[in-house]
Design a protein around this motif. Sequence first.
Motif, PDB file in Angstrom:
ATOM      1  N   PRO A  11       4.991 -10.981   0.017  1.00 12.09           N
ATOM      2  CA  PRO A  11       4.564  -9.825   0.812  1.00 12.09           C
ATOM      3  C   PRO A  11       4.620  -8.508   0.044  1.00 12.09           C
ATOM      4  CG  PRO A  11       5.965 -11.248   2.131  1.00 12.09           C
ATOM      5  CD  PRO A  11       6.005 -11.789   0.737  1.00 12.09           C
ATOM      6  N   LEU A  12       5.588  -8.354  -0.874  1.00 16.08           N
ATOM      7  CA  LEU A  12       5.640  -7.126  -1.666  1.00 16.08           C
ATOM      8  C   LEU A  12       4.479  -7.086  -2.655  1.00 16.08           C
ATOM      9  CD1 LEU A  12       7.025  -4.511  -2.594  1.00 16.08           C
ATOM     10  CD2 LEU A  12       8.388  -5.903  -4.171  1.00 16.08           C
ATOM     11  N   LEU A  13       4.210  -8.201  -3.332  1.00 18.02           N
ATOM     12  CA  LEU A  13       3.109  -8.240  -4.294  1.00 18.02           C
ATOM     13  C   LEU A  13       1.772  -7.994  -3.608  1.00 18.02           C
ATOM     14  CD1 LEU A  13       4.094 -11.222  -6.636  1.00 18.02           C
ATOM     15  CD2 LEU A  13       4.302  -8.777  -7.072  1.00 18.02           C
ATOM     16  N   ASP A  14       1.640  -8.437  -2.360  1.00 19.65           N
ATOM     17  CA  ASP A  14       0.408  -8.203  -1.602  1.00 19.65           C
ATOM     18  C   ASP A  14       0.142  -6.713  -1.417  1.00 19.65           C
ATOM     19  OD1 ASP A  14      -0.081 -10.865  -1.393  1.00 19.65           O
ATOM     20  OD2 ASP A  14       0.241 -11.014   0.775  1.00 19.65           O
ATOM     21  N   ARG A  15       1.191  -5.923  -1.423  1.00 15.81           N
ATOM     22  CA  ARG A  15       1.048  -4.484  -1.174  1.00 15.81           C
ATOM     23  C   ARG A  15       0.849  -3.682  -2.458  1.00 15.81           C
ATOM     24  NH1 ARG A  15       3.990  -6.672   2.948  1.00 15.81           N
ATOM     25  NH2 ARG A  15       3.805  -5.697   5.017  1.00 15.81           N
ATOM     26  N   ILE A  16       0.807  -4.355  -3.598  1.00 20.78           N
ATOM     27  CA  ILE A  16       0.540  -3.694  -4.878  1.00 20.78           C
ATOM     28  C   ILE A  16      -0.924  -3.934  -5.218  1.00 20.78           C
ATOM     29  CG2 ILE A  16       1.145  -3.573  -7.320  1.00 20.78           C
ATOM     30  CD1 ILE A  16       3.961  -4.443  -6.604  1.00 20.78           C
ATOM     31  N   ASP A  17      -1.734  -2.901  -5.093  1.00 18.91           N
ATOM     32  CA  ASP A  17      -3.190  -3.055  -5.180  1.00 18.91           C
ATOM     33  C   ASP A  17      -3.668  -3.461  -6.567  1.00 18.91           C
ATOM     34  OD1 ASP A  17      -3.101  -2.223  -2.614  1.00 18.91           O
ATOM     35  OD2 ASP A  17      -4.070  -0.295  -2.917  1.00 18.91           O
ATOM     36  N   ILE A  18      -3.055  -2.904  -7.594  1.00 18.90           N
ATOM     37  CA  ILE A  18      -3.544  -3.111  -8.964  1.00 18.90           C
ATOM     38  C   ILE A  18      -2.408  -3.631  -9.838  1.00 18.90           C
ATOM     39  CG2 ILE A  18      -4.537  -1.986 -11.002  1.00 18.90           C
ATOM     40  CD1 ILE A  18      -5.842   0.037  -9.176  1.00 18.90           C
ATOM     41  N   GLN A  19      -2.623  -4.768 -10.462  1.00 17.01           N
ATOM     42  CA  GLN A  19      -1.657  -5.359 -11.390  1.00 17.01           C
ATOM     43  C   GLN A  19      -2.362  -5.503 -12.737  1.00 17.01           C
ATOM     44  OE1 GLN A  19      -0.806  -9.122  -9.588  1.00 17.01           O
ATOM     45  NE2 GLN A  19      -0.219  -8.230  -7.626  1.00 17.01           N
ATOM     46  N   VAL A  20      -1.899  -4.750 -13.729  1.00 17.67           N
ATOM     47  CA  VAL A  20      -2.575  -4.758 -15.024  1.00 17.67           C
ATOM     48  C   VAL A  20      -1.635  -5.240 -16.122  1.00 17.67           C
ATOM     49  CG1 VAL A  20      -4.231  -2.956 -14.464  1.00 17.67           C
ATOM     50  CG2 VAL A  20      -2.013  -2.316 -15.381  1.00 17.67           C
ATOM     51  N   GLU A  21      -2.187  -5.915 -17.087  1.00 18.73           N
ATOM     52  CA  GLU A  21      -1.425  -6.347 -18.263  1.00 18.73           C
ATOM     53  C   GLU A  21      -1.461  -5.234 -19.308  1.00 18.73           C
ATOM     54  OE1 GLU A  21      -1.363  -9.871 -21.678  1.00 18.73           O
ATOM     55  OE2 GLU A  21      -3.007  -9.760 -20.218  1.00 18.73           O
ATOM     56  N   ASP A  38      12.478  -5.401  -0.789  1.00 18.21           N
ATOM     57  CA  ASP A  38      11.807  -5.730   0.464  1.00 18.21           C
ATOM     58  C   ASP A  38      11.833  -4.581   1.471  1.00 18.21           C
ATOM     59  OD1 ASP A  38      10.899  -8.165  -0.308  1.00 18.21           O
ATOM     60  OD2 ASP A  38      12.530  -9.331   0.590  1.00 18.21           O
ATOM     61  N   VAL A  39      12.772  -3.622   1.314  1.00 18.64           N
ATOM     62  CA  VAL A  39      12.768  -2.476   2.234  1.00 18.64           C
ATOM     63  C   VAL A  39      11.582  -1.557   1.970  1.00 18.64           C
ATOM     64  CG1 VAL A  39      15.269  -2.518   2.522  1.00 18.64           C
ATOM     65  CG2 VAL A  39      14.259  -1.053   0.773  1.00 18.64           C
ATOM     66  N   LEU A  40      10.891  -1.760   0.843  1.00 16.19           N
ATOM     67  CA  LEU A  40       9.727  -0.929   0.534  1.00 16.19           C
ATOM     68  C   LEU A  40       8.501  -1.343   1.329  1.00 16.19           C
ATOM     69  CD1 LEU A  40      10.000  -0.816  -3.380  1.00 16.19           C
ATOM     70  CD2 LEU A  40      10.724   0.941  -1.763  1.00 16.19           C
ATOM     71  N   ARG A  41       8.529  -2.535   1.897  1.00 17.47           N
ATOM     72  CA  ARG A  41       7.313  -3.074   2.514  1.00 17.47           C
ATOM     73  C   ARG A  41       6.824  -2.233   3.682  1.00 17.47           C
ATOM     74  NH1 ARG A  41       9.466  -9.158   2.991  1.00 17.47           N
ATOM     75  NH2 ARG A  41       8.051  -9.161   4.788  1.00 17.47           N
ATOM     76  N   GLU A  42       7.714  -1.832   4.561  1.00 11.43           N
ATOM     77  CA  GLU A  42       7.294  -1.037   5.726  1.00 11.43           C
ATOM     78  C   GLU A  42       6.750   0.335   5.326  1.00 11.43           C
ATOM     79  OE1 GLU A  42       9.140   1.232   9.635  1.00 11.43           O
ATOM     80  OE2 GLU A  42      10.382  -0.157   8.514  1.00 11.43           O
ATOM     81  N   PRO A  43       7.482   1.121   4.513  1.00 11.25           N
ATOM     82  CA  PRO A  43       6.922   2.438   4.153  1.00 11.25           C
ATOM     83  C   PRO A  43       5.622   2.356   3.352  1.00 11.25           C
ATOM     84  CG  PRO A  43       8.969   1.990   2.953  1.00 11.25           C
ATOM     85  CD  PRO A  43       8.860   0.959   4.026  1.00 11.25           C
ATOM     86  N   LEU A  44       5.421   1.290   2.584  1.00 13.52           N
ATOM     87  CA  LEU A  44       4.162   1.146   1.863  1.00 13.52           C
ATOM     88  C   LEU A  44       2.988   0.976   2.820  1.00 13.52           C
ATOM     89  CD1 LEU A  44       5.140  -1.150  -1.164  1.00 13.52           C
ATOM     90  CD2 LEU A  44       4.270   1.188  -1.284  1.00 13.52           C
ATOM     91  N   GLU A  45       3.259   0.452   4.002  1.00 15.12           N
ATOM     92  CA  GLU A  45       2.213   0.266   5.008  1.00 15.12           C
ATOM     93  C   GLU A  45       2.044   1.497   5.895  1.00 15.12           C
ATOM     94  OE1 GLU A  45       0.032  -2.097   5.754  1.00 15.12           O
ATOM     95  OE2 GLU A  45       0.580  -3.511   4.184  1.00 15.12           O
ATOM     96  N   THR A  46       3.177   2.087   6.313  1.00 17.56           N
ATOM     97  CA  THR A  46       3.122   3.123   7.346  1.00 17.56           C
ATOM     98  C   THR A  46       3.224   4.546   6.802  1.00 17.56           C
ATOM     99  OG1 THR A  46       5.523   3.060   7.711  1.00 17.56           O
ATOM    100  CG2 THR A  46       4.170   1.502   8.972  1.00 17.56           C
ATOM    101  N   GLY A  47       3.811   4.712   5.612  1.00 16.82           N
ATOM    102  CA  GLY A  47       3.969   6.056   5.061  1.00 16.82           C
ATOM    103  C   GLY A  47       5.182   6.794   5.570  1.00 16.82           C
ATOM    104  N   ASP A  48       6.058   6.115   6.311  1.00 18.37           N
ATOM    105  CA  ASP A  48       7.323   6.719   6.724  1.00 18.37           C
ATOM    106  C   ASP A  48       8.388   5.635   6.832  1.00 18.37           C
ATOM    107  OD1 ASP A  48       6.763   5.416   9.145  1.00 18.37           O
ATOM    108  OD2 ASP A  48       5.836   7.199   9.991  1.00 18.37           O
ATOM    109  N   VAL A  49       9.628   6.041   7.044  1.00 15.15           N
ATOM    110  CA  VAL A  49      10.732   5.086   7.103  1.00 15.15           C
ATOM    111  C   VAL A  49      11.632   5.441   8.280  1.00 15.15           C
ATOM    112  CG1 VAL A  49      12.076   6.453   5.446  1.00 15.15           C
ATOM    113  CG2 VAL A  49      12.648   4.062   5.808  1.00 15.15           C
ATOM    114  N   HIS A  50      12.054   4.422   9.012  1.00 16.97           N
ATOM    115  CA  HIS A  50      12.915   4.602  10.184  1.00 16.97           C
ATOM    116  C   HIS A  50      14.312   4.079   9.845  1.00 16.97           C
ATOM    117  CE1 HIS A  50       9.228   5.379  12.484  1.00 16.97           C
ATOM    118  NE2 HIS A  50       8.730   4.313  11.889  1.00 16.97           N
ATOM    119  N   ILE A  51      15.311   4.908  10.027  1.00 15.43           N
ATOM    120  CA  ILE A  51      16.690   4.547   9.721  1.00 15.43           C
ATOM    121  C   ILE A  51      17.501   4.643  11.003  1.00 15.43           C
ATOM    122  CG2 ILE A  51      18.710   5.045   8.294  1.00 15.43           C
ATOM    123  CD1 ILE A  51      16.832   6.561   6.390  1.00 15.43           C
TER     124      ILE A  51
END
Length: 289
Positions: free
Chosen positions: A158-168, A98-111
């Motif tokens: 919310p994480l799956l929403d940020r994965i554009d392509i899901q392929v089998e 779940d910590v990946l959600r913000e950087p996937l949207e913004t392109g940076d991470v705040h610590i």
Amino acid sequence: MVGPPGTGKSLLASRMLALLPPLTEEEALEVASVYSVKGETLNAEKFMHRHLRSPHHTSSAIALIGGGSNPVPGEISLAHNGILFLDELPEFGRKALDVLREPLETGDVHISRASGSATYPANFQLIAAMNPSPTGDIDDNRLSPQQQLNYLNRLSGPLLDRIDIQVEVPRLPDYDLPIAKPSADDSMHRVRQEVADTRHIQLMRQGKPNAALSAGELAAICKVSEGDLRFLKAAAKQLNLSMRVFHRTLKVARTIADLHREEAVSRAHISEALGYRALDNLIKQLSSC
């Protein structure tokens, strides 16, 4: 990528790096700066090459996002301008994912820590791979549909929403030995050139890749007819897609149209983009059992 073990998911992920364009000098300096802050050595011969980071699924949230008493970059920042490959995705901790959600949207991470705070770049291409079941194959009849669904539910919506392509990635029907083909390098070169040409089209049209388009730019860039837009809206309502997935599906359809060198997005492109939701479809299938 969703599929049983041994179907080539990790191999496909490793080949993706060869499809990305070389780093610009500015991008290379950004990557080198992150490595310097982390204290990792950067191979001078690969200064202009993009990197693939593949942390183990036992990695903590701090290892991924960064931190410590004096905040240092994590794996997502070390993958800046490159690829972050997460194998066995559901085996990562829920908090770590779940910590990946913000950087996937913004392109940076705040610590933020008691000793201070830091902002690091984290504009990476996420590639993930997973088995459809904790036993490996959803068709091995070792678990009930509910047990398989519990495994998939380790991934938040919310994480799956940020994965554009899901392929089998299905199991191959035949057990043939692979034969090296002399034209393999030529084929890879053609694909790489096609990707580069498509990227050039996007940069010339809007000055950035389709993935970076804002919601307000989609109507002008995608040029969808009224009938095809109604088709997309009806499909989104039937599939219960979030607004984020709705917009991302349209971006994928725009890219498919670019690959076909077509100016407008048609129903065929939208249908193909909707088909790249393999994990969503698997979850719906198990939920109905």
